[in-house]
Design an enzyme around this catalytic site. Structure first.
Site, PDB file in Angstrom:
ATOM      1  N   ARG A 248       8.009  -5.073   4.627  1.00  0.00           N
ATOM      2  CA  ARG A 248       8.697  -3.810   4.891  1.00  0.00           C
ATOM      3  C   ARG A 248       8.753  -2.951   3.636  1.00  0.00           C
ATOM      4  O   ARG A 248       8.688  -1.728   3.699  1.00  0.00           O
ATOM      5  CB  ARG A 248      10.096  -4.086   5.427  1.00  0.00           C
ATOM      6  CG  ARG A 248      10.090  -4.617   6.862  1.00  0.00           C
ATOM      7  CD  ARG A 248      11.458  -4.547   7.489  1.00  0.00           C
ATOM      8  NE  ARG A 248      11.971  -3.177   7.502  1.00  0.00           N
ATOM      9  CZ  ARG A 248      13.222  -2.866   7.858  1.00  0.00           C
ATOM     10  NH1 ARG A 248      14.072  -3.827   8.212  1.00  0.00           N
ATOM     11  NH2 ARG A 248      13.633  -1.613   7.850  1.00  0.00           N
ATOM     12  N   GLU A 249       8.904  -3.580   2.478  1.00  0.00           N
ATOM     13  CA  GLU A 249       8.829  -2.818   1.228  1.00  0.00           C
ATOM     14  C   GLU A 249       7.444  -2.196   1.073  1.00  0.00           C
ATOM     15  O   GLU A 249       7.299  -1.042   0.649  1.00  0.00           O
ATOM     16  CB  GLU A 249       9.121  -3.733   0.041  1.00  0.00           C
ATOM     17  CG  GLU A 249      10.579  -4.129  -0.101  1.00  0.00           C
ATOM     18  CD  GLU A 249      10.816  -5.084  -1.257  1.00  0.00           C
ATOM     19  OE1 GLU A 249      11.944  -5.557  -1.403  1.00  0.00           O
ATOM     20  OE2 GLU A 249       9.840  -5.349  -2.012  1.00  0.00           O
ATOM     21  N   LEU A 250       6.411  -2.969   1.410  1.00  0.00           N
ATOM     22  CA  LEU A 250       5.046  -2.456   1.309  1.00  0.00           C
ATOM     23  C   LEU A 250       4.842  -1.258   2.239  1.00  0.00           C
ATOM     24  O   LEU A 250       4.157  -0.286   1.889  1.00  0.00           O
ATOM     25  CB  LEU A 250       4.040  -3.568   1.658  1.00  0.00           C
ATOM     26  CG  LEU A 250       2.559  -3.186   1.491  1.00  0.00           C
ATOM     27  CD1 LEU A 250       2.228  -2.963   0.020  1.00  0.00           C
ATOM     28  CD2 LEU A 250       1.658  -4.272   2.061  1.00  0.00           C
TER      29      LEU A 250
END
EC number: 3.2.2.6
Length: 1217
Positions: free
Chosen positions: A87-89
């Protein structure tokens, strides 16, 4: 998300913060801890999730990513186990798309391709983690994008401490490219994903081919030339380099303005921001506001009204974006003069009514394309010694990209550090499917189209390179009306998805491949989308049978395009296979390997009772259609184009059928066709091609209804005897060539422009022929029954080309004045007197056994450029030819003995190319040969002067050639030898700036008198050598002979070929580099006889010669003192000038011989010509004293020379010649 300069987040983290995205279980205590320490030691603020309170939601981490400037995304083996990492990516990808974040990927013991393509255990873990999650598609996009950014790979052999230092260096480099926060000159949107981790010096690759682009754009912005405010649109297809160009412009021009701003990626930002934020962002930049929440737009106006501003808006995609900024743009236009606004878009329509001028970004040329591709393909290995081994493959990839910068970058990047096998494999894959990274660029523009525009785009791809009118007609008969079809074509043109060139609709190769990829993906899905079947393997191998049998799939097929040349195995269709194809619009069975479509072995077997209920079909092309008629259930109500060449058809269909849309019909070489009754209702028909329909005897009278028919081809309809009385008011081209039984031509249209009656049985032209006032071309070749041309032809004021070749019974050509007639072909006729038409440019009288002489008045035909007298076997002499004659072909004039003296008038400003051919003129007298060589010499002299005067001799080209029976090199050639090779030692300064060209001569002999050839060409390979250099050989043409119209002929006698060529490029390079040096130089010449492309061993060069031709400087004594170089052997002897006109040495100075018609001269110390008191020699005998009138002329010439009146001297000289 907005850029940090206008963020509303309070307590912002320290400036230029670095966020590290990583899998903690893999790396936290080892690699990442060392990396964090190294970053802090270099005074770089770094953030990892250890700094957040335990239990904080993921949204806090995502907010920190938004607030950061740089992200280090570290991919390790277990990365895809963590949904938080992924999700950070996803967030990182969104921010890089917006241009607010620089991402540097780090591949920790993983290959970038493993991450990008989610391969192996890395991919398995992802699929397990993301199973059932609706966000899976977006996550895959992030994995596909981020690894394509240039990053750092750490493998098992890497020293981690060194890699840590490399990462720190990359971060520091990236930080230098990000402007300080709050700077009023900042670029809104940082580096994005374009060049993360590269230094500014590495960005030089962005400028390949950009220098000229920038220069052209700057000319449109020129502040000195354009004093007022100026708005310029920069337009071009997606990926063509608009953003790169604008960044370069902004970097170069920002210092010239007190306020400036660049807003990039407006398309992307508009998807995530409210449109009213765009003007706030722009005003914030121009107003030096750190947090520009501007509610009253009038406030900044008063502050900046007197300032010159530069505004650059990149990637504008919609009218709403322009409208949101319209108030500011209007204010800028009304403000202080000198402001500049540049708007880049892939939709030209957005600039209408807004910009003052438009710059269209073109494709890169081949050189720049190759450089850009090589930079990316060898980005870390520019000095690779094996780089040259990839050159041939590089050419293939550059050709594939067709000058598209983004495609070159993508392909180069994908091939970087890959083996040659991988390169070969990649090329094969590209032939089947384009790179996903290229597709994604075009996909953005495609997704923004309306449904109708998408269908039009995909349909046009099926018919690219076709006439625009044809394409619009097909679209108009589909779901669009005529106006809507034209609007769709214009809209797609404005968006640079198609383009029109010379009336044809074209499409860039990459866009063409992209369109096919879209249809291919639709074909591989559930069949709910309409699609077009292209590839034969998808149609034949389990394709068409499967599709036709599947009702849902068949109903959604919009087009079938089958190349029969690709079909290897026999395939049979069932009679009911087309029943379910109710939406089929385009059905095309064709052969790409045979343009004439005549040699195809049709491997598609069709049953006799085929059902073809294709009510929606617009285009039906079926090569070698095997049935006698189209099936009864075929409904042509929407049919626009019907093409059934080489068919077995006897008639189109039974009875009458409505064909309100039918405009093109092509039934060529349907040899069994005997009736056209099915076309009785085709009132909109424009083109009808019935060539080779040998059984067709008559036309139905209903054809008179075809008031729109413009083209009718009946060539080779050998059973056709007549045409009905009718008036086809739109008919412009009528072809009846080879209709051997056609006896009487009725005037079926007054508007015919091109009429072909060649090979017919007509004996006379219609009595009302004068009505054809628009007739431009009349071809009556091989009309053996034709005995006369009526004088009424003289009333055809538009006639430019009249062809009467091989009209054997035509003896008299009327005395008429056709003021615009340019081409007259009378070869093979029995005409005894050559007609004189003042406007004729090309006159052919070849194969005429009646003409014995030409009229003296031919010299007055000032427009005549080409005179063909081949095989005029009774011709004994020729008069003086006109000055503009460029080609005289008298080959095979076996009775020709004499030529006029002079052979042709030469104008002082002569620059025309010219060729005079006298091959196989076996009875040509010696005096005639001497006049031909004398004419050649004068021609070389005057050409050398004219070419130097009017174009500086900059162009290297063949200017004059002649050939005639003979066995000697003319005496005015200063260097000669026996054989085909000549070695010449040249004097110092031979290559001075007066050098205009070279005269060459070869005597050619046929070793086999019975040998027949269709072409004979003599060339010379010229090579210059000196102490320092050896130039690449330069090939100069000497002369040639060609048997036009096919066939071969013997060249029995020895022949002399003479050619004059302007100064070769290799010599000019020598001249420019060494003109002031004194280097003894030698030249090597080799003469070769070829039969076209290869050397002909049956012909031999017996002798050859060379003269360097110099043009006299304009400030010298004589404008025509064209001098020839000399033989070294004679130049050091005390000699007198004899019949050969060679060099004399007088008091140690070289004397350059001038034209023999002048008095003999010597050359003084200053190089000027002095009169020498010596009896002039003519053919070895003392010349009789001239009359006082000639002396007076020469005295007047000398006076005029002193006064600088060169042109007057030339006119006197030509008259004396």
């Amino acid at each position: 998300m907005e850029t940090s300069s206008i963020s509303t987040v309070e307590d912002k983290p320290p400036q230029h913060q670095v966020f590290i995205n990583f899998r903690g279980a893999d790396l936290r205590r080892r690699f990442v801890s060392h990396l964090v320490t190294a970053l802090k030691l270099n005074n770089i603020n770094v953030f990892i999730d250890d700094y957040e309170d335990r239990g904080q939601p993921l949204d806090v981490l995502l907010k920190r990513i938004e607030e950061s400037k740089i992200v280090l995304a570290i991919f390790s083996g277990n990365y895809t186990e963590s949904v938080w990492c992924v999700r950070e990516l996803e967030k990182i990808k969104d921010c890089t798309d917006e241009g607010t974040l620089v991402a540097i990927p780090i591949f920790y013991k993983l290959e970038p391709s493993t991450v990008r393509d989610l391969k192996g255990k890395f991919g398995d873990r992802f699929r397990s983690m993301a199973k059932g999650d609706e966000r899976k598609k977006k996550w895959k996009e992030a994995f596909n994008l981020i690894p394509n950014i240039m990053g750092i790979t750490i493998d098992k052999k890497s020293v981690e401490s060194e890699k840590v230092n490399e990462i720190v260096k990359a971060v520091k480099t990236a930080l230098t490219g990000i402007p300080p926060e709050g700077s009023h000159n900042a670029v809104v949107g940082a580096l994005g994903n374009s060049n993360a981790g590269t230094s500014s010096g590495d960005k030089k690759h962005e400028t390949f081919g950009n220098e000229q682009r920038l220069k052209d754009l700057e000319e449109k912005l020129d502040r000195d030339k354009y004093k007022g405010t100026r708005i310029i649109g920069v337009v071009g297809m997606p990926g063509i380099g608009k953003t790169t160009l604008l960044k370069e412009l902004y970097k170069t021009w920002q210092g010239k303005f007190s306020r400036h701003a660049l807003i990039d990626q407006i398309r992307v930002k508009s998807k995530h921001l409210e449109l009213d934020r765009l003007p706030q962002m722009l005003l914030g930049e121009l107003s030096k506001l750190n947090n520009p929440h501007v509610d009253n737009l009038k406030d900044p106006y008063s502050q900046l009204h007197e300032r010159k501003v530069l505004v650059v808006l990149d990637d504008v995609s919609k009218r709403e974006q322009i409208d949101a900024l319209r108030e500011i743009l209007d204010w800028i236009k009304e403000g202080k003069e000198g402001s500049r606004v540049v708007i880049a878009t892939s939709d030209m329509s957005l600039t209408n009514g807004l910009v003052d001028d438009t710059y269209m970004v073109q494709n890169l040329n081949h050189r720049d394309s190759l450089q850009l591709f090589h930079y990316h393909a060898f980005i870390d290995d520019q000095a690779n010694p094996q780089k040259k081994d990839f050159m041939k493959l590089s050419e293939g990839f550059v050709h594939y990209a067709r000058g598209h910068p983004l495609a070159l970058k993508v392909l180069g990047g994908e091939l970087n550090k890959k083996s040659m096998d991988h390169w070969n494999s990649k090329m094969k894959k590209l032939a089947q499917s384009p790179s996903p990274n290229i597709v994604s660029v075009f996909q953005v523009s495609y997704d923004e189209l309306t449904t109708a525009q998408k269908d039009a785009f995909l349909d046009i791809a099926c018919f690219r390179s076709q006439d625009k009118d044809y394409v619009e007609s097909l679209l108009a008969s589909s779901d669009l009306g005529s106006a809507e079809a034209m609007s769709a074509v214009k809209s797609l043109t404005d968006k640079f998805l198609i383009n029109t060139c010379d009336g044809r609709v074209e499409m860039h190769d990459l866009l063409y491949k992209f369109s096919r990829e879209i249809d291919l993906k639709a074909s591989n899905q559930d069949g709910s989308r309409q699609r077009r079947l292209w590839l034969h393997q998808h149609i034949i191998k389990g394709g068409i049978i499967n599709v036709l049998q599947n009702k849902m799939k068949a109903a959604n097929v919009r087009g079938i395009f089958l190349d029969l040349s690709e079909v290897e195995d026999e395939t049979s269709l069932d009679r009911d296979h087309f029943i379910n194809m109710g939406n089929l619009r385009y059905l095309k069975f064709y052969n790409s390997h045979c343009p004439q479509e005549c040699k195809t072995n049709n491997k598609i077997n069709i049953p006799d009772k085929l059902k073809l209920p294709l009510k929606e079909v617009r285009c039906l092309h079926w090569l070698k259609f095997p049935l006698e008629t189209l099936p009864n259930d075929f409904n042509p109500i929407n049919l626009v184009d019907l093409k059934l060449p080489y068919s077995e058809m006897e008639q189109l269909w039974e009875g009458d059928k409505d064909t309100p849309c039918l405009r093109w019909v092509d039934l060529n070489h349907s040899s069994k066709l005997c009736s056209l009754s099915g076309l009785s209702k085709a009132e909109k028909l424009q083109r009808l091609n019935l060539e080779g329909c040998t059984t067709l005897k008559a036309f139905p009278h209903d054809m008179k209804k075809m008031k729109m028919l413009a083209f009718l081809n009946l060539k080779g309809c050998t059973s056709l005897e007549s045409l009905p009385e009718m008036n086809l008011i739109s008919l412009k081209t009528l072809t009846l060539s080879g209709c051997s039984t056609f006896k009487e031509f009725p005037l079926i249209s007054d508007n015919i422009e091109t009429l072909y009656l060649d090979g017919t049985a007509i004996s006379q032209l219609p009595m009302n022929m004068e009505k054809l006032q628009r007739l431009v071309v009349l071809n009556m070749k091989d009309c053996k029954m034709l005995e006369e041309i009526p004088g009424r032809v003289g009333e055809l004021k538009a006639l430019q080309e009249l062809i009467l070749s091989d009209c054997l019974n035509l003896k008299i050509f009327p005395e008429i004045d056709i003021s615009f007639l340019n081409i007259l072909l009378l070869d093979g006729t029995a005409i005894e007197v050559m007609p004189q038409l003042p406007s004729v440019q090309y006159l052919c009288l070849s194969r005429n056994a009646k003409i014995s002489c030409l009229p003296v008045g031919i010299s007055q035909l000032s427009q005549l450029k080409w005179l063909d007298l081949k095989y005029c076997t009774s011709l004994t002499s020729v008069p003086e030819f006109p000055p503009n004659l460029q080609c005289l072909d008298a080959h095979g004039c076996s009775s020709l003995k004499t030529v006029s003296k002079p052979l042709a008038r030469i104008m002082p400003t002569e620059q025309n190319h010219s060729t005079f051919i006298f091959t196989n003129c076996e009875n040509l007298e010696q005096a005639a040969k001497e006049e031909i060589t004398s004419y050649a010499q004068r021609k070389c002299q005057l050409l050398s002067y004219a070419r130097k005067r009017y174009n500086g001799g900059l162009v290297s080209e063949s200017l004059f050639s002649t050939c005639f029976p003979g066995c000697e090199v003319p005496s005015w050639f200063c260097h000669e030898t026996v054989g085909s090779e000549l070695e010449v030692k040249l004097l110092p300064h031979w290559h001075d700036k007066k050098l205009a060209g070279i005269a060459l001569c070869a005597v050619v002999s046929c070793l086999d008198p019975q040998d027949q050839v269709s072409r004979l060409s003599v060339t010379c390979t010229f090579k210059v050598k000196d102490e320092d250099k050896s130039w690449v050989p330069y090939t100069c043409p000497v002369g040639s002979w060609t048997r036009h119209g096919g066939g071969k002929d013997k060249i029995e006698l020895d022949h002399v070929f003479i050619g004059y060529t302007s100064c070769p490029h290799t010599i000019k390079c020598h001249e420019e580099g060494n003109s002031d040096e004194c280097n003894p130089t030698e030249a090597s010449l080799k003469f070769t006889v070829t039969g076209g492309t290869s050397e002909n061993g049956k012909y031999k060069v017996l002798k050859c010669g060379l003269s360097l031709v110099y043009a006299k400087d304009k400030d010298k004594n004589s404008a025509l003192e064209t001098k020839y170089d000399m033989l070294i052997g004679k130049s050091f002897q005390e000699t007198s000038e004899g019949v050969d006109g060679r060099v004399k040495k007088t008091k140690g100075k070289y004397v350059m011989p001038v034209e023999k018609n002048f008095q003999e001269t010597t050359e003084g110390v200053d190089g000027r010509v002095k009169k020498k008191k010596k009896t002039r020699m003519d053919n070895g005998r003392p010349k009789k004293k001239q009359r006082s009138g000639r002396d007076d002329n020469q005295t007047r010439m000398q006076v005029e020379l002193q006064e600088g009146n060169i042109n007057s001297v030339i006119m006197h000289t030509v008259k004396n010649f």
